[in-house]
Motif scaffolding. Sequence first.
Motif, mmCIF file in Angstrom:
data_model
loop_
_atom_site.group_PDB
_atom_site.id
_atom_site.type_symbol
_atom_site.label_atom_id
_atom_site.label_comp_id
_atom_site.label_asym_id
_atom_site.label_seq_id
_atom_site.Cartn_x
_atom_site.Cartn_y
_atom_site.Cartn_z
ATOM 1 N N GLY A 31 0.828 -1.211 0.000
ATOM 2 C CA GLY A 31 0.000 0.000 0.000
ATOM 3 C C GLY A 31 0.855 1.250 0.000
ATOM 4 N N PHE A 32 1.887 1.274 0.828
ATOM 5 C CA PHE A 32 2.798 2.422 0.861
ATOM 6 C C PHE A 32 3.539 2.554 -0.472
ATOM 7 C CE2 PHE A 32 7.019 4.227 1.657
ATOM 8 C CZ PHE A 32 6.638 5.476 2.129
ATOM 9 N N ALA A 33 3.986 1.442 -1.023
ATOM 10 C CA ALA A 33 4.684 1.482 -2.308
ATOM 11 C C ALA A 33 3.772 2.036 -3.407
ATOM 12 C CB ALA A 33 5.182 0.084 -2.677
ATOM 13 N N ALA A 34 2.516 1.648 -3.396
ATOM 14 C CA ALA A 34 1.568 2.147 -4.401
ATOM 15 C C ALA A 34 1.331 3.639 -4.229
ATOM 16 C CB ALA A 34 0.250 1.383 -4.310
ATOM 17 N N LEU A 35 1.197 4.099 -2.990
ATOM 18 C CA LEU A 35 1.001 5.530 -2.749
ATOM 19 C C LEU A 35 2.211 6.346 -3.190
ATOM 20 C CD1 LEU A 35 -0.737 5.565 0.751
ATOM 21 C CD2 LEU A 35 -1.730 6.190 -1.454
ATOM 22 N N THR A 36 3.370 5.755 -3.133
ATOM 23 C CA THR A 36 4.592 6.449 -3.522
ATOM 24 C C THR A 36 4.801 6.416 -5.041
ATOM 25 O OG1 THR A 36 5.572 5.815 -1.414
ATOM 26 C CG2 THR A 36 7.080 6.539 -3.131
ATOM 27 N N ALA A 37 4.506 5.316 -5.670
ATOM 28 C CA ALA A 37 4.836 5.149 -7.089
ATOM 29 C C ALA A 37 3.733 5.556 -8.064
ATOM 30 C CB ALA A 37 5.207 3.687 -7.345
ATOM 31 N N VAL A 38 2.489 5.431 -7.684
ATOM 32 C CA VAL A 38 1.395 5.659 -8.627
ATOM 33 C C VAL A 38 1.250 7.124 -9.054
ATOM 34 C CG1 VAL A 38 -1.114 5.518 -8.913
ATOM 35 C CG2 VAL A 38 0.161 3.562 -8.025
ATOM 36 N N PRO A 39 1.263 8.122 -8.153
ATOM 37 C CA PRO A 39 1.094 9.505 -8.623
ATOM 38 C C PRO A 39 2.127 9.949 -9.656
ATOM 39 C CG PRO A 39 0.681 9.398 -6.283
ATOM 40 C CD PRO A 39 1.227 8.054 -6.695
ATOM 41 N N PRO A 40 3.439 9.702 -9.461
ATOM 42 C CA PRO A 40 4.380 10.088 -10.515
ATOM 43 C C PRO A 40 4.150 9.319 -11.818
ATOM 44 C CG PRO A 40 5.562 9.716 -8.456
ATOM 45 C CD PRO A 40 4.143 9.261 -8.256
ATOM 46 N N ALA A 41 3.760 8.079 -11.721
ATOM 47 C CA ALA A 41 3.498 7.306 -12.937
ATOM 48 C C ALA A 41 2.314 7.885 -13.697
ATOM 49 C CB ALA A 41 3.237 5.840 -12.588
ATOM 50 N N LEU A 42 1.272 8.306 -12.979
ATOM 51 C CA LEU A 42 0.123 8.918 -13.642
ATOM 52 C C LEU A 42 0.508 10.250 -14.283
ATOM 53 C CD1 LEU A 42 -2.748 8.171 -11.097
ATOM 54 C CD2 LEU A 42 -2.300 7.067 -13.300
ATOM 55 N N ALA A 43 1.362 11.019 -13.614
ATOM 56 C CA ALA A 43 1.818 12.286 -14.192
ATOM 57 C C ALA A 43 2.601 12.035 -15.478
ATOM 58 C CB ALA A 43 2.676 13.043 -13.191
ATOM 59 N N ASN A 44 3.395 10.981 -15.496
ATOM 60 C CA ASN A 44 4.157 10.657 -16.703
ATOM 61 C C ASN A 44 3.255 10.249 -17.853
ATOM 62 O OD1 ASN A 44 6.634 11.261 -15.628
ATOM 63 N ND2 ASN A 44 7.030 9.168 -14.958
ATOM 64 N N LEU A 45 2.106 9.662 -17.560
ATOM 65 C CA LEU A 45 1.179 9.290 -18.617
ATOM 66 C C LEU A 45 0.597 10.517 -19.307
ATOM 67 C CD1 LEU A 45 -0.785 6.361 -16.941
ATOM 68 C CD2 LEU A 45 0.953 6.204 -18.728
ATOM 69 N N ALA A 46 0.501 11.638 -18.571
ATOM 70 C CA ALA A 46 -0.073 12.862 -19.121
ATOM 71 C C ALA A 46 0.988 13.787 -19.701
ATOM 72 C CB ALA A 46 -0.855 13.594 -18.037
ATOM 73 N N SER A 47 2.240 13.318 -19.795
ATOM 74 C CA SER A 47 3.301 14.185 -20.298
ATOM 75 C C SER A 47 3.970 13.572 -21.515
ATOM 76 C CB SER A 47 4.339 14.444 -19.199
ATOM 77 O OG SER A 47 5.039 13.262 -18.892
ATOM 78 N N GLU A 48 4.657 14.453 -22.244
ATOM 79 C CA GLU A 48 5.393 14.016 -23.423
ATOM 80 C C GLU A 48 6.576 14.945 -23.640
ATOM 81 O OE1 GLU A 48 3.341 15.620 -27.272
ATOM 82 O OE2 GLU A 48 1.751 15.141 -25.841
ATOM 83 N N ASP A 49 7.579 14.461 -24.339
ATOM 84 C CA ASP A 49 8.714 15.296 -24.711
ATOM 85 C C ASP A 49 8.403 15.966 -26.038
ATOM 86 O OD1 ASP A 49 10.244 14.662 -22.502
ATOM 87 O OD2 ASP A 49 11.240 12.983 -23.471
ATOM 88 N N ALA A 50 8.600 17.280 -26.084
ATOM 89 C CA ALA A 50 8.342 18.036 -27.313
ATOM 90 C C ALA A 50 9.477 17.790 -28.309
ATOM 91 C CB ALA A 50 8.221 19.519 -27.002
#
Length: 181
Positions: A31-50
């Motif tokens: 549970g702690f690992a998911a709380l730590t890893a999931v938010p940055p992973a979701l942010a990466n899904l919404a980003s791209e390199d120009a």
Amino acid sequence: MPPSPHRVVPRQSIAILVSVLAAIVVALFFGFAALTAVPPALANLASEDADGRTPVTIESDDLRAQIVAPAGWVVVHESAASVIVRTPDGAMSARVDLVDEDPSAVVSAEPGLATSLRTETLTSGLTAVHADLDNGGVVAGVALGGDGSGPSARVVATVVEEADAAIYRPALAQLLDGIAP
């Protein structure tokens, strides 16, 4: 024989208790690992390199703009009408969103203005109004209409505290030149 005042716990009960406690510890760890890893992973899904060529479209109601961020910048899609772009070193970031106001009104409404409004014509032919902010950042409004008025793309750029904002002025100018209706 009288009943014993001490109750003997069978070994099987101890094994079950240890297993349950171990399962709880493992569940808490994951549970702690998911709380730590999931938010940055979701942010990466919404980003791209120009790539410096492909435009990103933002739109709201009847407003629409395209932004070509410089190559290597990170583009984070906040919503359909807003993106955040960051320089490759992460020292400068700029939020770009659409507003149904002319550029002068956009810039004047921003709190913390440190300088008076400046107007210039970008190489794209669009009009930009901008001013420095107390925090070292810049606010700009780029007119999406050809006459310098009407709806705008609002750009609020900030730099990290350790960075010299003046170094990032050319990067910001490049970003503003990449905005088109």
